[in-house]
Structures are given as C-alpha cells and as structure tokens.
Write a protein that holds these residues in place. Structure first.
Motif, short mmCIF file in Angstrom:
data_model
loop_
_atom_site.label_atom_id
_atom_site.label_comp_id
_atom_site.label_asym_id
_atom_site.label_seq_id
_atom_site.Cartn_x
_atom_site.Cartn_y
_atom_site.Cartn_z
N ALA A 1 0.76 -1.26 -0.09
CA ALA A 1 0.01 -0.01 0.09
C ALA A 1 0.75 1.34 0.16
N ALA A 2 1.95 1.25 0.83
CA ALA A 2 2.71 2.48 0.91
C ALA A 2 3.50 2.84 -0.40
N MET A 3 3.61 1.78 -1.01
CA MET A 3 4.56 2.08 -2.48
C MET A 3 3.45 2.49 -3.53
N HIS A 4 2.10 1.73 -3.40
CA HIS A 4 1.29 2.41 -4.36
C HIS A 4 0.90 3.78 -4.20
N VAL A 5 0.71 4.14 -2.99
CA VAL A 5 0.46 5.59 -2.46
C VAL A 5 1.53 6.48 -3.03
N TYR A 6 2.78 6.14 -2.85
CA TYR A 6 4.18 7.08 -3.23
C TYR A 6 3.95 7.04 -4.85
N ASN A 7 3.62 5.85 -5.39
CA ASN A 7 3.71 5.97 -6.99
C ASN A 7 2.71 6.95 -7.38
N GLN A 8 1.32 6.84 -6.80
CA GLN A 8 0.32 7.49 -7.15
C GLN A 8 0.58 8.98 -7.08
N ALA A 9 1.72 9.76 -6.10
CA ALA A 9 1.62 10.88 -6.04
C ALA A 9 2.73 11.66 -6.52
N PHE A 10 3.87 10.64 -6.45
CA PHE A 10 5.15 11.26 -7.22
C PHE A 10 5.47 10.37 -8.31
N ASN B 1 -0.49 12.25 -9.28
CA ASN B 1 -1.84 12.50 -8.73
C ASN B 1 -1.81 12.87 -7.08
N TYR B 2 -1.15 14.09 -6.94
CA TYR B 2 -0.99 14.21 -5.37
C TYR B 2 -2.30 14.32 -4.80
N GLY B 3 -3.28 14.67 -5.10
CA GLY B 3 -4.67 14.52 -4.63
C GLY B 3 -5.16 13.31 -4.21
N THR B 4 -5.15 12.19 -5.58
CA THR B 4 -5.60 11.14 -4.87
C THR B 4 -4.57 10.25 -4.24
N GLY B 5 -3.36 10.47 -4.56
CA GLY B 5 -2.23 9.91 -3.54
C GLY B 5 -2.43 10.17 -1.87
N GLN B 6 -2.82 11.40 -1.89
CA GLN B 6 -2.89 11.81 -0.44
C GLN B 6 -4.28 11.12 0.10
N ALA B 7 -5.32 11.32 -0.73
CA ALA B 7 -6.36 10.66 -0.09
C ALA B 7 -6.43 9.02 0.05
N GLU B 8 -5.41 8.49 -0.68
CA GLU B 8 -5.26 6.99 -0.50
C GLU B 8 -4.31 7.07 0.74
N ALA B 9 -3.58 7.84 1.04
CA ALA B 9 -2.49 7.83 2.17
C ALA B 9 -3.48 8.03 3.56
N LEU B 10 -4.30 8.83 3.36
CA LEU B 10 -5.12 9.30 4.54
C LEU B 10 -6.19 7.76 4.78
#
Length: 292
Positions: free
Chosen positions: A246-255, A259-268
């Motif tokens: 999950a943490a890697m998917h969140v990082y890939n989504q954002a950076f 897609n910073y917004g979606t990545g931050q939502a998934e991180a939350l």
C-alpha cells in the motif's frame, strides 16, 4: 510562590520543551494538515494553482482497484510478518535470558539487523536471493533455478522473511524487559505447586508479560503496514506489480503519476486503517492485562 505562576511554568516549558514542540509541529502536524488540504485538490505537484475538486479524490481512491489490491496484499503480509516476528522475538528473548554463556553478545548480535536501513537491507538480501541462493541450489541439484523474487508468491515470501529478520531483534529487547520484570518468586512458587517449566511459562510468565506483547504487536503492525523502503529496494513491486504494498502504491500515485490529491487521499485511508487496527489491538490487549 514564583514557581507557581503561570508565566513561570510557560517559560520553563518553552525552555525545555519548546524546540521539540516546534519541530513536531513543523515536521508532523503542519505536513499532515497540508496533505489533508491536498486531498481536496487536483494538484500535479508542478503547477502553481491547486484546483479544488471536493471529494473527487476520495471517489477516485475508492474506485482504484490497484490500491485496494495493494492494501489486501499489505494486510496478508502484515498478518504473517507480525505473527512470525513476535514468535521469533519471544523465542530469542527467552534464549538470551535463560543464562546461556555469552547471552549479552547474542543480544547485540540479534539486534544489529534492526540498525540497518531498509534500503541497504533490501539490496543486500536481493543479492542473496538472486545470486547466492540460486547458485547454492544449482550446485546442489545440477539444474537451473529461478530466483524466489521472480514469482509473486516468492517475492512476498522474501518480503516477509527479510521483515522478520529485521524486526525480530528490536522486539526481542522488549520481550527481554518483560522477562526481567517478572518476579522469579512467582515462577518458583508455581514450580513448587507442581507446575513444570512449560506450565509455569504459560500460566504465570506469559500473562504477566501481556504489556510486552501489546507493545510488540502494535509496533510490528504499524511498521508492516507502513513499509516502503524494503519494498522498493527488494522487489520494486515486481514481478508484474504483484508485490506492490500500500505505501508503495501511494508513493507511486503521488510522485510517479503526479496525482498528488488522489495519492494523499489514499494515504489518509491507509493511515485510518492502520490507526483503527492499532487502537483496537491496544484496547483489547490492555483490557486483559494481569497485574503482578
């Protein structure tokens, strides 16, 4: 009288706790709320504008199949890794508190893997899995062998194995403190009443060490749910993105995908899941604690 004044107490706090409080707000609280704000925008990480999209990122996160698959893999990985880590740590703690010769040396040796960073650790073990183990297997069987990292199940097995190897030494120290906090007279009394060593351990020592179990399970659970560095250096999500946690998917989504917004939502969402699991584990663990 002077020391009871509110201004004096505030001054004392600012002198000793002020720098730490400022740093905590600067590196934890402010980034958290800024990230929360980004969940309502469609910022790409480059542009100067941050268009407001409301709950659009949360809808995108709920519809992201790859994210939920990575969260499912994280859950399976965490359950297995946490159980094995605590079993190994408990056995190591029992070993180094049993009075064996050189037990302090063994304590230091078992703890050393926890001092190695996840990135370095991942690259070292990647060499071991890809070269050393393959060469040993080929030499033993005289046939070609593929690395464990080349298959989805093998990659997850490697992640679990390295995680247990890294975390067990740290958890061992907490269990060592738990063993040393148990009054030996209670164990001796149980032995006098007819208990063997196994029954004394199960009915006397382990119940009195419940707080150690609560701490170790909580720490290992949070570490496993948030693991990223080891995932990056050991597997990079391969093969075919089947070991992306999950943490890697969140990082890939954002950076990576910007897609910073979606990545931050998934991180939350990941943070909430981890917090809920951690609080439930601590609540039920503390509820059944036995007082010495």
């Amino acid at each position: 009288m002077k020391q009871n004044k509110l201004s004096y107490k505030i001054g004392q706090f600012l002198m000793f706790g002020g720098p730490a409080t400022i740093l905590f707000f600067a590196v934890v609280i402010l980034p958290f709320f800024y990230g929360l704000y980004l969940t309502f925008t469609s910022w790409d990480g480059v542009s100067t504008t941050k268009p407001f999209v409301g709950l659009g990122n949360y809808k995108a996160a709920l519809a992201d199949t790859a994210y939920w698959q990575s969260l499912g893999r994280t859950f399976i990985y965490s359950v297995i890794a946490v159980i094995l880590t605590n079993i190994v740590a408990f056995l190591l703690a029992y070993l180094v508190t049993s009075g064996i010769k050189g037990q302090n040396f063994f304590r230091a040796g078992f703890f050393i893997p926890n001092l190695i960073g996840g990135i370095v650790l991942g690259y070292v073990w990647k060499f071991v899995f890809n070269r050393a183990f393959v060469a040993i297997a080929e030499a033993a069987t005289q046939t070609d062998h593929a690395s464990l990292l080349s298959t989805p199940n093998g990659a997850m097995f490697c992640l679990i194995l390295v995680s247990v190897w890294q975390y067990a030494g740290y958890m061992m120290l907490i269990y060592v403190a738990g063993f040393m906090s148990v009054d030996q007279s209670l164990k001796e009394a149980a032995m006098i009443d007819g208990c063997n060593k196994g029954k004394a351990m199960w009915h006397v020592v382990i119940p009195l060490m419940r707080s150690s179990f609560v701490q170790c399970i909580f720490l290992s659970t949070t570490r496993c749910f948030m693991v990223y560095d080891l995932n990056l250096s050991l597997t990079k999500g391969e093969p075919f993105n089947q070991s992306v946690l999950a943490a890697m998917h969140v990082y890939n989504q954002a950076f990576v995908y910007k897609n910073y917004g979606t990545g931050q939502a998934e991180a939350l969402v990941l943070f909430i899941v981890c917090a809920v699991i951690g609080m439930l584990q601590v609540y039920f663990g503390k509820k059944g604690e036995v007082a010495a």
